[in-house]
Enzyme design. Structure first.
Site, short mmCIF file in Angstrom:
data_model
loop_
_atom_site.label_atom_id
_atom_site.label_comp_id
_atom_site.label_asym_id
_atom_site.label_seq_id
_atom_site.Cartn_x
_atom_site.Cartn_y
_atom_site.Cartn_z
N MET A 18 0.85 -1.20 0.00
CA MET A 18 0.00 0.00 0.00
C MET A 18 0.88 1.24 0.00
SD MET A 18 -3.00 -1.10 2.70
CE MET A 18 -1.88 -1.87 3.87
N CYS A 101 -3.16 -1.92 -9.29
CA CYS A 101 -3.47 -0.59 -8.76
C CYS A 101 -4.49 0.11 -9.65
CB CYS A 101 -2.19 0.24 -8.67
SG CYS A 101 -2.49 1.92 -8.06
N GLY A 204 -9.20 -8.94 -0.55
CA GLY A 204 -10.41 -8.15 -0.70
C GLY A 204 -11.43 -8.44 0.38
N ARG A 228 -6.10 -2.76 3.55
CA ARG A 228 -6.57 -1.60 4.30
C ARG A 228 -7.11 -1.90 5.70
NH1 ARG A 228 -10.54 1.69 0.92
NH2 ARG A 228 -11.14 -0.36 0.12
#
EC number: 1.3.1.-
Length: 334
Positions: A18, A101, A204, A228
């Protein structure tokens, strides 16, 4: 699980690459909480071959955080091959190619997930990088460019044929960006394709331990990659591993534990970037870590405006005292 000559435990947990997040200061923390393999921030091939200092710094790997993969992106095949050779000299455990990305300035120029619009070039680039380096080469990509072009099952076979050692699939299209639910059914199709023999890594929506186990069991992937949801919550790796191993949920850490975690991260960040830049880099983590605390607005503003380590630590001390018995649950979409 093996990626080339790299041996990992069964069902390993990977920290996703990230930008502006997975620098050494954060990777060290995720390693402490049980991440089995981590990746650098995105490394621009063009910037690397031009010897841009800020890009070269992204190649720095500390022994305490290994194993680590360096992830490269770019649209020019020759530049990517040259960048892979440079990255190999930094002695990572593997080289990863970013075909996932979705950011506009990258994808619309043909790099990252933009390569999903030119599969022959994607395959040629991958093959030439595999041929150019001795390290294992892996790929991270998405289901396709948009809803009408979910081509990952076919593309996965082509990528495997180039000689890559593992494939990570984010269960969204480029058009989705990070919106909507990740579709793991196609990830499962790739894994269960009898022609596929390399490890398939799913990515995901892995926001909690129960979902992680559900997806692992349902789709049969070899590993899980968490992105994330780890921001402000690096202990998610410990949570997920414990649940996979025991079927039991760990008790969530209380705010004082959060404070000491973020303080350690702050110190790592300052050591890596210097006081001013280290604090600026930490602001995203500071905001997310304490998300959901009641009556927190004024203290949050004060903390995010702090310009010195002493000021940030004073805010952390105040949080620790004020919210000593509270638990903050941070869940974000991957």
């Amino acid at each position: 699980m093996k990626i080339g000559n790299l041996e990992l435990r069964e069902n390993p947990l990977l920290l996703a690459p990230m930008e502006d997040v997975t620098d050494p200061s954060f990777r060290l923390l995720c390693k402490k909480y049980g991440a089995d393999l981590m990746y650098t921030e995105f490394v621009s091939a063009d910037a690397l071959i031009r010897s841009i200092e800020s890009t070269q710094r992204k190649l720095k790997i500390f022994d305490e955080e290994r194993p680590v993969g360096i992830q490269l992106y770019g649209k020019d095949i020759d530049a990517m091959v040259e960048a892979a050779k440079i990255a190999e000299e930094a002695n990572p455990e593997l080289i990863d190619i970013n075909f996932g990305c979705p950011v506009k300035k990258i994808a619309t120029k043909g790099a990252g997930s933009g390569m999903l619009k030119d599969i022959p070039k994607m395959v040629e680039m991958t093959r030439k990088i595999v041929e150019a380096v001795k390290l294992p080469v892996t790929v991270k990509t998405r289901l396709g460019w948009d809803e009408s072009s979910k081509i990952i099952v076919e593309v996965a076979e082509k990528l495997q044929d180039t000689g890559i050692k593992a494939l990570t699939i984010h269960g969204r299209t480029r058009a989705q960006m990070y919106n909507g639910d990740a579709d793991w059914t196609l990830i499962g199709e790739v894994k269960n394709n009898p022609r596929m023999h390399i490890p398939i890594i799913g990515n995901g929506d892995l926001t909690n331990p129960k979902k992680a186990k559900l997806y692992l069991d349902r789709y049969g992937v070899d590993a899980l990659m968490i992105g994330r949801p780890s921001i402000g919550r690096p202990w998610i790796f410990k949570e997920v591993r414990h649940y996979l191993d025991t079927g039991e949920l760990l008790e969530l850490p209380k705010i004082p534990e959060h404070v000491e975690m973020i303080r350690e991260h702050l110190n790592n960040s300052i050591d890596w970037l210097g006081e001013r830049r280290g604090i600026l880099h930490m602001r995203r983590h500071l905001a997310i870590t304490f998300k959901g605390l009641r009556d927190f607005r004024d203290l949050k503003i004060k903390m995010l405006r702090a310009n010195t380590a002493d000021e940030v630590n004073q805010c952390l001390d105040e949080i620790k005292e004020t919210y000593a018995d509270c638990v903050s649950i941070v869940e974000t979409m991957d």
